[in-house]
Design a protein around this motif. Structure first.
Motif, PDB file in Angstrom:
ATOM      1  N   ILE A 100       1.046  -1.235   0.368  1.00  0.00           N
ATOM      2  CA  ILE A 100      -0.064  -0.049  -0.414  1.00  0.00           C
ATOM      3  C   ILE A 100       0.909   1.575   0.177  1.00  0.00           C
ATOM      4  N   TYR A 101       0.426   2.151  -1.108  1.00  0.00           N
ATOM      5  CA  TYR A 101       0.994   3.886  -1.306  1.00  0.00           C
ATOM      6  C   TYR A 101       0.179   4.203   0.498  1.00  0.00           C
ATOM      7  N   SER A 102       1.261   5.354   0.823  1.00  0.00           N
ATOM      8  CA  SER A 102       0.219   6.007   1.599  1.00  0.00           C
ATOM      9  C   SER A 102       0.834   7.257   1.416  1.00  0.00           C
ATOM     10  N   GLY A 103      -0.310   8.586   1.810  1.00  0.00           N
ATOM     11  CA  GLY A 103       0.982  10.097   1.595  1.00  0.00           C
ATOM     12  C   GLY A 103       0.980  10.545   3.266  1.00  0.00           C
ATOM     13  N   ASP A 121       1.209  -5.949   4.122  1.00  0.00           N
ATOM     14  CA  ASP A 121       2.307  -6.994   3.833  1.00  0.00           C
ATOM     15  C   ASP A 121       3.589  -6.008   3.550  1.00  0.00           C
ATOM     16  N   ALA A 122       3.700  -4.829   3.083  1.00  0.00           N
ATOM     17  CA  ALA A 122       4.757  -3.826   2.943  1.00  0.00           C
ATOM     18  C   ALA A 122       3.765  -2.699   2.772  1.00  0.00           C
ATOM     19  N   LEU A 123       4.409  -1.451   3.621  1.00  0.00           N
ATOM     20  CA  LEU A 123       3.498   0.432   3.306  1.00  0.00           C
ATOM     21  C   LEU A 123       4.594   0.820   3.105  1.00  0.00           C
ATOM     22  N   ILE A 124       4.604   1.792   1.907  1.00  0.00           N
ATOM     23  CA  ILE A 124       5.316   3.013   1.724  1.00  0.00           C
ATOM     24  C   ILE A 124       4.524   4.113   2.308  1.00  0.00           C
ATOM     25  N   SER A 125       4.947   4.758   3.383  1.00  0.00           N
ATOM     26  CA  SER A 125       4.301   6.352   3.542  1.00  0.00           C
ATOM     27  C   SER A 125       4.448   7.358   3.414  1.00  0.00           C
ATOM     28  N   ASP A 126       4.387   8.291   3.867  1.00  0.00           N
ATOM     29  CA  ASP A 126       5.069   9.869   4.067  1.00  0.00           C
ATOM     30  C   ASP A 126       4.518  10.559   2.885  1.00  0.00           C
ATOM     31  N   PRO A 127       3.764  11.806   2.927  1.00  0.00           N
ATOM     32  CA  PRO A 127       3.882  12.308   1.467  1.00  0.00           C
ATOM     33  C   PRO A 127       5.436  12.838   0.509  1.00  0.00           C
ATOM     34  N   PHE A 128       5.149  12.649  -0.328  1.00  0.00           N
ATOM     35  CA  PHE A 128       6.355  13.296  -1.606  1.00  0.00           C
ATOM     36  C   PHE A 128       6.303  14.809  -1.595  1.00  0.00           C
ATOM     37  N   ASP A 129       7.904  14.598  -1.429  1.00  0.00           N
ATOM     38  CA  ASP A 129       8.209  16.234  -1.410  1.00  0.00           C
ATOM     39  C   ASP A 129       9.155  16.346  -2.292  1.00  0.00           C
ATOM     40  N   GLN A 130       8.658  17.196  -3.314  1.00  0.00           N
ATOM     41  CA  GLN A 130       9.363  17.215  -4.712  1.00  0.00           C
ATOM     42  C   GLN A 130      10.769  17.932  -4.588  1.00  0.00           C
ATOM     43  N   GLN A 131      11.023  18.145  -3.082  1.00  0.00           N
ATOM     44  CA  GLN A 131      12.746  19.628  -3.105  1.00  0.00           C
ATOM     45  C   GLN A 131      13.617  18.133  -2.215  1.00  0.00           C
ATOM     46  N   LYS A 132      12.550  16.846  -1.944  1.00  0.00           N
ATOM     47  CA  LYS A 132      13.731  15.821  -1.765  1.00  0.00           C
ATOM     48  C   LYS A 132      14.642  14.879  -2.849  1.00  0.00           C
ATOM     49  N   PRO A 133      15.645  14.758  -3.021  1.00  0.00           N
ATOM     50  CA  PRO A 133      15.782  13.846  -3.777  1.00  0.00           C
ATOM     51  C   PRO A 133      14.755  12.634  -4.112  1.00  0.00           C
TER      52      PRO A 133
END
Length: 223
Positions: A100-103, A121-133
């Protein structure tokens, strides 16, 4: 009674958002609305109102072929009842891993993860930040975290805790019945803008989801 679900789209196979041939499910509607999001078309309410039962009936043939499921959006956790019902029903397919993808941050999701214990089973979390690499596989910006929540998640996603390699830079290109062309995956910064500008220079008329961000930020439906 099955939970109502605002749905953006469903597609199989998706190969750019996790291992194997995956069923991709995109929820419609997002309260986070990260600046620079490539999926701004999923922010608003959309037009595809369905139920979890109807979604599962529609996707059943693909579930028999898939090696895993990726759920994104939009923001899946903005529809908690539908998400939990969907995850619970998907336990009938124990060989399928669920990413699951979550912001939301992992800290914000702690109460929800208690309700979904063992279902993700797996989680990608946190908001997208276009200032980060953007140097980590499966992530749009390096502040996003991959959390492995089950034994199956660790088996299948441990290899994705690493920097991007050239072979990771892939996108799935899809064509909807209404003629809409869209991509699944994690494009490099400005890839879609460059593609839009190139096609416009050749006389094509099109828009990308970023073009509608200003409208969807005010809650207007997307097209």
């Amino acid at each position: 009674m099955s939970a109502k679900l605002n749905l953006s789209r469903v597609h199989f196979p998706v190969t750019a958002l996790g291992p194997g041939r995956r069923l991709g499910i995109w929820f419609q509607g997002c309260s986070i609305r990260c600046e620079g999001c490539i999926s701004a078309d999923t922010w608003g309410p959309g037009r595809h109102s369905t139920t979890v039962a109807q979604l599962l009936e529609y996707a059943e043939p693909w579930l028999e072929e898939a090696s895993g499921i990726t759920i994104s959006g939009g923001e899946p956790f903005d529809q908690p009842d539908a998400l939990i019902e969907l995850l619970t029903e998907l336990t009938r397919h124990p060989d399928l891993d669920i990413l699951i993808y979550s912001g939301y941050s992992i800290e914000q999701l702690t109460p929800s993860l208690k309700r979904t214990h063992g279902l993700i089973d797996a989680l990608i979390s946190d908001p997208f930040d276009q200032q980060k690499p953007q140097s980590m596989v499966l992530r749009g910006s390096d502040n996003q975290r991959l959390t492995l929540l089950t034994v199956l998640g660790r088996e299948r996603f441990m290899a994705f805790e690493r920097p991007l390699q050239p072979e990771d830079k892939t996108l799935d290109l899809m064509l909807d019945e209404d003629g809409t062309v869209w991509m699944a995956g994690i494009p490099r910064r400005d890839d879609l803008t460059r593609l839009r500008d190139l096609l416009r220079e050749q006389g094509h008329q099109l828009q990308i989801s970023a073009d509608t961000a200003a409208h969807t930020s005010h809650g207007a439906p997307t097209t």
